[in-house]
Design a protein around this motif. Structure first.
Motif, PDB file in Angstrom:
ATOM      1  N   MET A   1       0.500  -1.291   0.103  1.00 42.21           N
ATOM      2  CA  MET A   1      -0.041   0.260   0.296  1.00 42.21           C
ATOM      3  C   MET A   1       0.402   1.006  -0.039  1.00 42.21           C
ATOM      4  N   ILE A   2       0.612   2.134  -0.854  1.00 45.79           N
ATOM      5  CA  ILE A   2       1.677   2.998  -1.201  1.00 45.79           C
ATOM      6  C   ILE A   2       1.331   3.995  -0.225  1.00 45.79           C
ATOM      7  N   VAL A   3      -0.547   4.445  -0.563  1.00 41.59           N
ATOM      8  CA  VAL A   3      -0.152   6.101   0.634  1.00 41.59           C
ATOM      9  C   VAL A   3      -1.192   5.364   1.652  1.00 41.59           C
ATOM     10  N   ASP A   4      -2.040   5.767   2.742  1.00 37.20           N
ATOM     11  CA  ASP A   4      -2.789   5.530   4.026  1.00 37.20           C
ATOM     12  C   ASP A   4      -3.816   4.661   3.216  1.00 37.20           C
ATOM     13  N   GLU A   5      -3.618   3.064   3.942  1.00 39.04           N
ATOM     14  CA  GLU A   5      -5.021   2.402   3.685  1.00 39.04           C
ATOM     15  C   GLU A   5      -6.363   3.044   4.085  1.00 39.04           C
ATOM     16  N   ARG A   6      -6.241   3.309   5.551  1.00 39.01           N
ATOM     17  CA  ARG A   6      -7.363   4.717   5.133  1.00 39.01           C
ATOM     18  C   ARG A   6      -7.996   5.556   4.822  1.00 39.01           C
ATOM     19  N   LEU A   7      -7.020   6.304   4.808  1.00 37.67           N
ATOM     20  CA  LEU A   7      -7.314   7.493   2.905  1.00 37.67           C
ATOM     21  C   LEU A   7      -7.445   6.953   1.591  1.00 37.67           C
ATOM     22  N   VAL A   8      -7.595   5.924   1.512  1.00 38.58           N
ATOM     23  CA  VAL A   8      -7.483   5.191   0.072  1.00 38.58           C
ATOM     24  C   VAL A   8      -8.996   4.851  -0.028  1.00 38.58           C
ATOM     25  N   THR A   9      -9.483   4.159   1.179  1.00 33.49           N
ATOM     26  CA  THR A   9     -10.798   3.193   1.508  1.00 33.49           C
ATOM     27  C   THR A   9     -11.520   4.650   1.437  1.00 33.49           C
ATOM     28  N   TYR A  10     -11.422   5.726   2.272  1.00 35.18           N
ATOM     29  CA  TYR A  10     -11.801   7.162   2.556  1.00 35.18           C
ATOM     30  C   TYR A  10     -12.448   7.886   0.294  1.00 35.18           C
ATOM     31  N   ILE A  11     -11.347   7.884   0.133  1.00 32.92           N
ATOM     32  CA  ILE A  11     -11.693   8.242  -1.263  1.00 32.92           C
ATOM     33  C   ILE A  11     -12.466   6.994  -2.535  1.00 32.92           C
ATOM     34  N   ASN A  12     -12.413   5.700  -2.033  1.00 36.57           N
ATOM     35  CA  ASN A  12     -12.891   4.821  -3.304  1.00 36.57           C
ATOM     36  C   ASN A  12     -14.330   5.264  -2.069  1.00 36.57           C
ATOM     37  N   SER A  13     -14.531   5.396  -1.498  1.00 37.18           N
ATOM     38  CA  SER A  13     -16.327   5.363  -0.686  1.00 37.18           C
ATOM     39  C   SER A  13     -17.010   5.912  -0.656  1.00 37.18           C
ATOM     40  N   LEU A  14     -16.426   7.406  -1.707  1.00 38.18           N
ATOM     41  CA  LEU A  14     -16.709   8.663  -2.667  1.00 38.18           C
ATOM     42  C   LEU A  14     -17.176   7.951  -4.166  1.00 38.18           C
ATOM     43  N   ASP A  15     -16.277   6.866  -4.902  1.00 32.26           N
ATOM     44  CA  ASP A  15     -16.433   6.582  -5.943  1.00 32.26           C
ATOM     45  C   ASP A  15     -17.986   7.001  -6.182  1.00 32.26           C
ATOM     46  N   THR A  16     -18.882   6.790  -7.598  1.00 33.62           N
ATOM     47  CA  THR A  16     -20.081   6.230  -7.622  1.00 33.62           C
ATOM     48  C   THR A  16     -20.123   5.210  -8.085  1.00 33.62           C
ATOM     49  N   GLY A  17     -19.449   4.263  -8.539  1.00 36.96           N
ATOM     50  CA  GLY A  17     -19.373   3.070  -8.859  1.00 36.96           C
ATOM     51  C   GLY A  17     -19.690   2.685 -10.728  1.00 36.96           C
ATOM     52  N   ASN A  18     -19.734   2.036 -11.594  1.00 36.74           N
ATOM     53  CA  ASN A  18     -19.708   1.842 -13.130  1.00 36.74           C
ATOM     54  C   ASN A  18     -21.006   1.234 -13.538  1.00 36.74           C
ATOM     55  N   THR A  19     -20.920   0.831 -14.598  1.00 38.97           N
ATOM     56  CA  THR A  19     -22.685   0.301 -15.331  1.00 38.97           C
ATOM     57  C   THR A  19     -22.244  -0.956 -14.479  1.00 38.97           C
ATOM     58  N   LYS A  20     -23.120  -1.469 -14.687  1.00 34.94           N
ATOM     59  CA  LYS A  20     -24.233  -2.509 -13.909  1.00 34.94           C
ATOM     60  C   LYS A  20     -22.841  -4.235 -14.640  1.00 34.94           C
ATOM     61  N   VAL A  21     -22.692  -3.876 -16.144  1.00 31.64           N
ATOM     62  CA  VAL A  21     -21.877  -5.576 -16.815  1.00 31.64           C
ATOM     63  C   VAL A  21     -20.668  -4.811 -15.763  1.00 31.64           C
ATOM     64  N   LEU A  22     -19.830  -3.797 -15.899  1.00 33.68           N
ATOM     65  CA  LEU A  22     -18.805  -3.485 -15.315  1.00 33.68           C
ATOM     66  C   LEU A  22     -18.457  -3.974 -13.606  1.00 33.68           C
ATOM     67  N   ASP A  23     -19.495  -3.768 -13.013  1.00 36.72           N
ATOM     68  CA  ASP A  23     -20.163  -4.156 -11.221  1.00 36.72           C
ATOM     69  C   ASP A  23     -20.051  -5.802 -11.606  1.00 36.72           C
ATOM     70  N   GLU A  24     -20.662  -6.309 -12.613  1.00 37.76           N
ATOM     71  CA  GLU A  24     -20.528  -7.899 -12.450  1.00 37.76           C
ATOM     72  C   GLU A  24     -19.332  -8.156 -13.361  1.00 37.76           C
ATOM     73  N   ILE A  25     -18.382  -8.540 -14.080  1.00 35.90           N
ATOM     74  CA  ILE A  25     -17.059  -8.104 -14.632  1.00 35.90           C
ATOM     75  C   ILE A  25     -16.094  -8.078 -13.368  1.00 35.90           C
ATOM     76  N   GLU A  26     -16.277  -7.613 -12.656  1.00 36.10           N
ATOM     77  CA  GLU A  26     -14.951  -7.256 -11.059  1.00 36.10           C
ATOM     78  C   GLU A  26     -15.871  -8.082  -9.902  1.00 36.10           C
ATOM     79  N   ARG A  27     -16.675  -8.057 -10.030  1.00 38.92           N
ATOM     80  CA  ARG A  27     -17.329  -9.340  -8.750  1.00 38.92           C
ATOM     81  C   ARG A  27     -16.248 -10.831  -9.654  1.00 38.92           C
ATOM     82  N   GLU A  28     -16.788 -10.767 -10.254  1.00 33.96           N
ATOM     83  CA  GLU A  28     -16.610 -12.173 -10.403  1.00 33.96           C
ATOM     84  C   GLU A  28     -14.649 -12.221 -10.741  1.00 33.96           C
TER      85      GLU A  28
END
Length: 215
Positions: A1-28
């Motif tokens: 982890m290059i940047v503090d993990e808590r900071l990365v978690t916070y930044i990622n919590s602001l993400d609004t997500g992607n399209t449905k098919v991308l979310d499915e492929i990401e989970r797989e």
């Protein structure tokens, strides 16, 4: 982890997500331990695509097609994407994912070793995304530079190796030393070429963004 993990978690919590098919492929992909670009890198890539509006994109390293589909989905204008993959087991999965996403018309997958495929390409690209074997980046660079249009953007992912890049050669595990050496050569080349302007950023596992200057 290059940047503090808590900071990365916070930044990622602001993400609004992607399209449905991308979310499915990401989970797989995560369920089957296939590496895909990290959340913060996804956001950064979408920003770069919105800014540069590329018409022709080259990707080196397809895996299961996640990032190629993301680029197709989030490039503002219709674009053509050429992606290269050498791992036979992932190629049919990528092709099926392109079909699921309805992107077969704009994504062309070329099977084979990028070292052999790149010299066969001739038409320039205005956006190139490097996400293949890290130890090969330096070997791909001459052909990548040839294919990059003047004013085009080269994005290289996973360049800081979870921070190992700043360690002493002897602090890096023996099996990773060749990759470490080649990646340091790659970063030096990108940042010291007079015909490139490059920034190295601690996004995800490290990313470089380069643009090709007028000759």
């Amino acid at each position: 982890m290059i940047v503090d993990e808590r900071l990365v978690t916070y930044i990622n919590s602001l993400d609004t997500g992607n399209t449905k098919v991308l979310d499915e492929i990401e989970r797989e992909a995560l369920d089957t331990y296939v590496p895909i670009i990290r959340k913060e890198m996804q956001s950064f890539l979408k920003l770069l695509l919105a800014m540069t509006r590329p018409k022709r994109i080259l990707e080196v390293g397809t895996a299961v097609g996640y990032s190629a589909i993301l680029m197709a989905e989030y490039t503002p204008d219709p674009c053509e994407i050429v992606t290269i993959e050498n791992y036979e087991k992932r190629i049919p999965i990528a092709r099926e994912n392109f079909r699921r996403a309805g992107r077969e018309d704009c994504i062309t997958l070329i099977e084979g070793d990028a070292a052999e495929v790149l010299p066969t390409l001739s038409e320039p690209f205005d956006f190139i995304f490097m996400d293949a074997a890290k130890g090969q980046y330096i070997h791909f660079l001459p052909e990548i530079f040839r294919l990059l249009k003047t004013g085009g953007t080269l994005v290289s992912d996973n360049v800081l190796q979870d921070g190992d890049i700043i360690e002493s050669h002897y602090a890096v595990t023996r099996r990773n030393r060749t990759i470490y050496k080649r990646m340091r050569e790659y970063l030096y080349e990108l940042t010291h070429r007079e015909d490139l302007v490059t920034a190295v950023l601690p996004v995800g596992d490290g990313v470089t963004v380069s643009t090709k200057k007028e000759p």
